[in-house]
Design a protein around this motif. Structure first.
Motif, mmCIF file in Angstrom:
data_model
loop_
_atom_site.group_PDB
_atom_site.id
_atom_site.type_symbol
_atom_site.label_atom_id
_atom_site.label_comp_id
_atom_site.label_asym_id
_atom_site.label_seq_id
_atom_site.Cartn_x
_atom_site.Cartn_y
_atom_site.Cartn_z
ATOM 1 N N ARG A 1 0.729 -0.965 -0.092
ATOM 2 C CA ARG A 1 0.034 0.092 -0.015
ATOM 3 C C ARG A 1 0.858 1.327 -0.023
ATOM 4 N NH1 ARG A 1 -4.135 -1.354 4.809
ATOM 5 N NH2 ARG A 1 -2.209 -2.234 5.485
ATOM 6 N N PHE A 2 2.143 1.094 0.502
ATOM 7 C CA PHE A 2 3.098 2.239 0.682
ATOM 8 C C PHE A 2 3.536 2.718 -0.788
ATOM 9 C CE2 PHE A 2 4.695 5.758 2.867
ATOM 10 C CZ PHE A 2 6.029 6.031 2.397
ATOM 11 N N THR A 3 2.578 2.922 -1.769
ATOM 12 C CA THR A 3 3.122 3.143 -3.046
ATOM 13 C C THR A 3 2.508 4.672 -3.640
ATOM 14 O OG1 THR A 3 0.983 1.823 -3.987
ATOM 15 C CG2 THR A 3 3.162 0.633 -3.689
ATOM 16 N N ALA B 1 -2.232 7.367 -0.465
ATOM 17 C CA ALA B 1 -1.559 7.148 0.684
ATOM 18 C C ALA B 1 -2.423 7.640 1.893
ATOM 19 C CB ALA B 1 -0.147 8.344 0.631
ATOM 20 N N ASP B 2 -3.255 8.383 1.803
ATOM 21 C CA ASP B 2 -4.225 8.741 2.785
ATOM 22 C C ASP B 2 -5.249 7.618 3.083
ATOM 23 O OD1 ASP B 2 -2.839 10.986 3.377
ATOM 24 O OD2 ASP B 2 -4.047 12.424 2.242
ATOM 25 N N HIS B 3 -5.621 6.893 1.788
ATOM 26 C CA HIS B 3 -6.856 6.168 1.938
ATOM 27 C C HIS B 3 -6.432 4.837 1.329
ATOM 28 C CE1 HIS B 3 -8.722 10.199 1.680
ATOM 29 N NE2 HIS B 3 -9.546 9.685 2.471
ATOM 30 N N PRO B 4 -5.342 4.035 2.061
ATOM 31 C CA PRO B 4 -4.643 3.036 1.591
ATOM 32 C C PRO B 4 -5.565 1.861 1.203
ATOM 33 C CG PRO B 4 -4.173 3.123 3.986
ATOM 34 C CD PRO B 4 -4.946 4.363 3.545
ATOM 35 N N ASP B 5 -6.746 1.787 1.828
ATOM 36 C CA ASP B 5 -7.708 0.551 1.393
ATOM 37 C C ASP B 5 -8.576 0.848 0.467
ATOM 38 O OD1 ASP B 5 -6.847 -0.820 3.823
ATOM 39 O OD2 ASP B 5 -7.922 0.276 5.017
ATOM 40 N N THR B 6 -8.287 2.253 -0.157
ATOM 41 C CA THR B 6 -9.240 2.309 -1.452
ATOM 42 C C THR B 6 -8.870 1.617 -2.819
ATOM 43 O OG1 THR B 6 -9.495 4.554 -0.643
ATOM 44 C CG2 THR B 6 -9.965 4.248 -2.842
ATOM 45 N N LEU B 7 -9.613 1.074 -3.485
ATOM 46 C CA LEU B 7 -9.437 0.362 -4.392
ATOM 47 C C LEU B 7 -10.332 0.755 -5.520
ATOM 48 C CD1 LEU B 7 -7.774 -2.204 -5.486
ATOM 49 C CD2 LEU B 7 -9.593 -3.756 -5.130
ATOM 50 N N ARG C 1 2.505 6.999 6.555
ATOM 51 C CA ARG C 1 1.900 5.749 6.083
ATOM 52 C C ARG C 1 2.571 4.608 6.044
ATOM 53 N NH1 ARG C 1 -3.677 6.131 7.213
ATOM 54 N NH2 ARG C 1 -4.276 8.246 6.532
ATOM 55 N N GLN C 2 3.837 4.721 5.893
ATOM 56 C CA GLN C 2 4.829 3.560 6.021
ATOM 57 C C GLN C 2 4.599 2.658 7.196
ATOM 58 O OE1 GLN C 2 9.031 4.183 6.704
ATOM 59 N NE2 GLN C 2 9.441 3.466 4.748
ATOM 60 N N SER C 3 4.633 1.220 7.014
ATOM 61 C CA SER C 3 4.490 0.346 7.752
ATOM 62 C C SER C 3 5.766 0.132 9.060
ATOM 63 C CB SER C 3 4.174 -0.959 7.186
ATOM 64 O OG SER C 3 5.263 -1.566 6.571
ATOM 65 N N SER C 4 5.587 -0.116 10.034
ATOM 66 C CA SER C 4 6.528 -0.238 10.930
ATOM 67 C C SER C 4 7.508 -1.443 10.459
ATOM 68 C CB SER C 4 5.816 -0.513 12.099
ATOM 69 O OG SER C 4 5.184 -1.992 12.324
ATOM 70 N N ALA C 5 6.929 -2.453 9.639
ATOM 71 C CA ALA C 5 7.765 -3.525 9.201
ATOM 72 C C ALA C 5 8.714 -3.075 8.216
ATOM 73 C CB ALA C 5 7.124 -4.545 8.941
ATOM 74 N N GLN C 6 8.245 -2.113 7.378
ATOM 75 C CA GLN C 6 9.053 -1.497 6.545
ATOM 76 C C GLN C 6 10.237 -0.576 6.942
ATOM 77 O OE1 GLN C 6 9.073 -2.428 3.374
ATOM 78 N NE2 GLN C 6 10.179 -0.957 2.159
#
Length: 776
Positions: free
Chosen positions: A35-37, A469-475, A102-107
């Motif tokens: 999603r961080f794209t 980035a603000d709406h990462p679940d948007t498809l 919005r970057q994940s903690s894992a990244q």
């Protein structure tokens, strides 16, 4: 970026790994999350790094510092991005787009792991007792830096480094042992057949010489001699002596990849059982949940992907090695509940041979190319049916913006709910319309991309990127499709030059019915892929490009950017002239203006040939329309002859059904289009196919785009414009299609070349030398 130098390896070294790959193995956890794209392009990333380092103190700042350290029998190596000697601070630079929060903690943790490992390498190399480490994020759009800094002692960094190495060293030991077994097996590997076919040994020797000498080879070899086995076997035999890490077998079509898998399976049964072979397929063919986004909240196979990956990876690569074709990878992935497509991407790091499409190495974002650079692999390439690479590469390095894509994005739910996106799309539409008003003709070429439209597109991409980035679940498929088109264009403009053109064209076909009057497509269209591909050849130890139709060889070398010097090989045909009757019907013209008049004499010729020797034939035409006209006429006048017709947009299952009608006992004529699925890559030996009718020279259509291609070829290749744009590509398709007839030394057949132009000397010179052409 130049390849990482191969550092001197200490005595007794078992395994060498790059910092990035070490951390990817040890520090990736949690979900697969894309999603961080969108991520910056390679060119944007390089430019971003350059902008960051250019801001530093030139006197006290170093960049691209080669470092290495050993832990037990493991050598860890890499290049640190930058070091400020005055501040005693190491920098790890990462470029990004969108919102950093919005970057994940894992990244983030993965990036820190890389920075800390480099921190230890620097401490050890320079003798530092402590060191500051900065993780510097550079926003490509705003050009702002965000830095996170840590202070570390030498001992703490060493402890972190050794902890990562301990997670990896057991796997490294297994990999090193596998490499020893693999190389021993390859040295002893036996050819999978009792003897080489005629011409096959000459090809194999040429491939072996090129691979051992580290050269690029352009090899023309006739259809039917066993080019797949004749290239894979010698390339494998050359791997141990040249310390080649990976062999990539690249093909344009599924049929070519399957032949390679079959050949590798046979070799694994003749002493190569430990060779790890992986088939890579397109994402849409491997996805288990089409329509779902690639993150843990949307797809269960993405949830916990990296947590379950170690066991799946170990199962897939357990000895004795299995052939990891699509179904095998899928089976392993589903047992462990992870995505098959991304499992195959991970396995590509650990196998010996990868079989996949051209795009995995030659495309902008080709995974195999990226892994080669990241790991400093010594790689050998086998490029199957290399006559296809020019058109495929042109497609990779071309992009088109369509008004229909903009319209759908503007009418989407995202545009309605996000005012900034709606405004940005409207600005693009205004500039696009202004450009359209200035264009009176249906087709136009531009020296540069229209500046105002380019500015609007750039701002639009920033707005869309920030929205997602603000709406990462948007498809939103419509907005994402337009975003993809624009990003491709912007990426190509980074390297725009004489090899490409910028053109605008009013839509044709189905899209034309949906476009308003005056609307145009705008394209960055690659003409000569050589400048893009030259960099790829420079990254490999050796490469062999092979096909039955590479005449003239300088044409392919020029367009594909082959290095000088490169080797060439033209394997003589094992077939005899008396096996194939080649007849030119020069009383018929298949030119567009004459097609109506050509139908009657063509049907008469086909019927006469069928009556003289009943059996299975293929008839090739320049278009579906021409095909249907001829098929209808033959069916009407000779209902006793069975007909099979290729239809538009045939799927793979329908293609198999079409070919299954050609049996040892059947009799009929199959109608197909030249350059389509049945014009190359199919094998119908013996009585399954005894003849072919070629009702075309295969010349590309005369239109404004092809005329621009011809003009550019004329400029770049000293007056060879027509030959490079029309004649050579056309005759190449003809020879490929005719090559379906004679597949074994026992085959006999006939080829009718239907057009008076086949009688011209300059055309006949491009036909295979072993053909004995008769002018009727």
């Amino acid at each position: 970026m130049t390849p990482m130098p191969r550092l001197a390896e200490p005595e007794g070294l078992v395994y060498s790994v790059a910092v990035r790959e070490l951390c990817a193995f040890t520090a990736k956890t949690g979900d697969l999350d894309l999603r961080f794209t969108p991520a910056p392009s390679a060119q944007e990333g390089i430019a971003g790094h350059g902008k960051v380092t250019a801001r530093r103190d030139a006197v006290n700042y170093e960049s691209e510092i080669s470092l290495a350290s050993r832990f037990e029998n493991l050598l860890v190596r890499g290049r640190a991005d930058g070091f400020d000697a005055k501040a005693c601070q190491l920098e790890e630079i990462k470029t990004f787009k969108g919102r950093l929060d919005r970057q994940s903690s894992a990244q983030r943790e993965l990036h820190w792991a890389q920075a800390r490992v480099y921190g230890w390498l620097m401490c050890e190399a320079r003798g530092f007792a402590s060191l500051d480490i900065a993780l510097v994020y550079f926003d490509i759009d705003s050009e702002r830096e965000t830095a996170f800094t840590e202070s570390w002692s030498r001992d703490a960094l060493r402890a972190f480094f050794e902890a990562q190495c301990r997670k990896f060293v057991a796997w490294a030991q297994l990999e090193a042992e596998h490499r020893v077994r693999r190389d021993a097996a390859l040295r002893a590997l036996a050819f999978a057949h009792p003897e080489f076919r005629a011409g096959q040994r000459e090809l194999a020797e040429g491939v072996y010489r090129a691979t051992t000498k580290g050269r690029v080879l352009l090899a023309q070899a006739p259809t039917g001699i066993g080019k797949t086995a004749g290239t894979i076997f010698p390339a494998l035999k050359a791997m141990p002596g040249q310390s080649i890490d990976r062999l990539f077998y690249l093909s344009a079509k599924t049929s070519g990849r399957q032949l390679a898998l079959n050949a590798l399976s046979e070799l694994r049964g003749h002493g190569g059982a430990c060779i790890r072979v992986l088939e890579m397929v397109a994402r849409e063919k491997a996805c288990e949940n089409p329509g779902s986004a690639c993150h843990g909240d949307a797809c269960p196979l993405a949830r916990g992907f990296y947590d379950r990956l170690p066991e799946a990876r170990a199962d897939a690569l357990a000895e004795p090695a299995q052939l990891l074709d699509q179904e095998s990878v899928r089976s392993v992935a589903l047992v462990h509940g992870i995505c098959p497509y991304y499992l195959s991407q991970e396995l590509a790091r650990w196998v010996d041979v990868v079989v996949g499409d051209y795009n995995y190495f030659f495309d902008f974002g080709g995974l195999l190319h990226a892994l080669t650079l990241a790991n400093d692999w010594r790689v050998a390439l086998l490029v199957d049916e290399a006559h296809n690479l020019t058109d495929r590469a042109r497609s990779m390095y071309s992009a088109t913006l369509s008004p229909q894509a903009l319209k759908l994005a503007s009418q989407s739910g995202t545009a309605e709910s996000a005012p900034r996106v709606k405004k940005a799309l409207a600005a693009v539409k205004r500039q696009w319309s202004a450009m359209n008003k200035e264009q009176s003709a249906d087709y136009a070429v531009h020296e540069v991309f229209p500046a105002k439209l380019l500015g609007a597109l750039t701002q639009c991409m920033q707005a869309i990127g920030e929205h997602f980035a603000d709406h990462p679940d948007t498809l939103d498929a419509d907005v994402q499709a337009f975003q993809w088109e624009v990003l491709q264009v912007l990426r190509l403009l980074e390297t725009f030059g004489e090899h490409s053109i910028i053109d605008t064209q009013r839509p044709r076909g189905p899209s034309a019915r949906q476009a308003k009057p005056g609307e145009t497509d705008i394209s960055v269209r690659n003409i000569v892929p050589a400048p893009h591909l030259a960099e790829r050849w420079s990254r490999v130890h050796a490469a062999t490009l092979f096909s039955a139709t590479l005449t003239p060889m300088e044409f392919h070398a020029d367009l594909l950017g082959l290095p000088e010097p490169h080797a060439t090989l033209d394997v003589g045909s094992p077939f005899r002239a008396e096996q194939l009757s080649v007849q030119v019907a020069r009383h018929i013209s298949t030119r567009y203006a004459h097609r109506g008049a050509s139908i009657a004499p063509m049907v008469q010729l086909m019927a006469a040939q069928f009556a003289a020797r009943p059996g299975n034939y293929l008839a090739f035409f320049s278009s579906y329309e021409y095909l249907e006209q001829a098929a209808e006429a033959l069916a009407r006048q000779h209902p006793e002859i069975t007909l099979w017709r290729q239809s538009r947009r045939m799927g793979e299952a329908q293609q198999r059904e079409f070919l299954q009608q050609f049996t040892e006992r059947s009799q009929g004529i199959g109608f197909a289009v030249l350059g389509g699925a049945f014009a190359e890559g199919i094998d119908l030996p013996g009585k399954r196919l005894i003849g072919a009718f070629l009702a075309t020279l295969g010349l590309p259509q005369f239109n404004p785009v092809n005329e621009q291609i011809s003009a550019r070829m004329e400029r770049l290749f000293a007056g060879r414009g027509y030959d490079y744009a029309y004649l050579y590509p056309g005759l190449q398709k003809v020879v490929q299609a005719a090559g379906r007839v004679i597949r074994t030394p026992q085959d006999e057949g006939v080829v009718h070349l239907i057009d008076d132009r086949f009688a011209r000397a300059e055309v006949r010179r491009l036909l295979p030398a072993w053909w004995s052409v008769r002018l009727d």
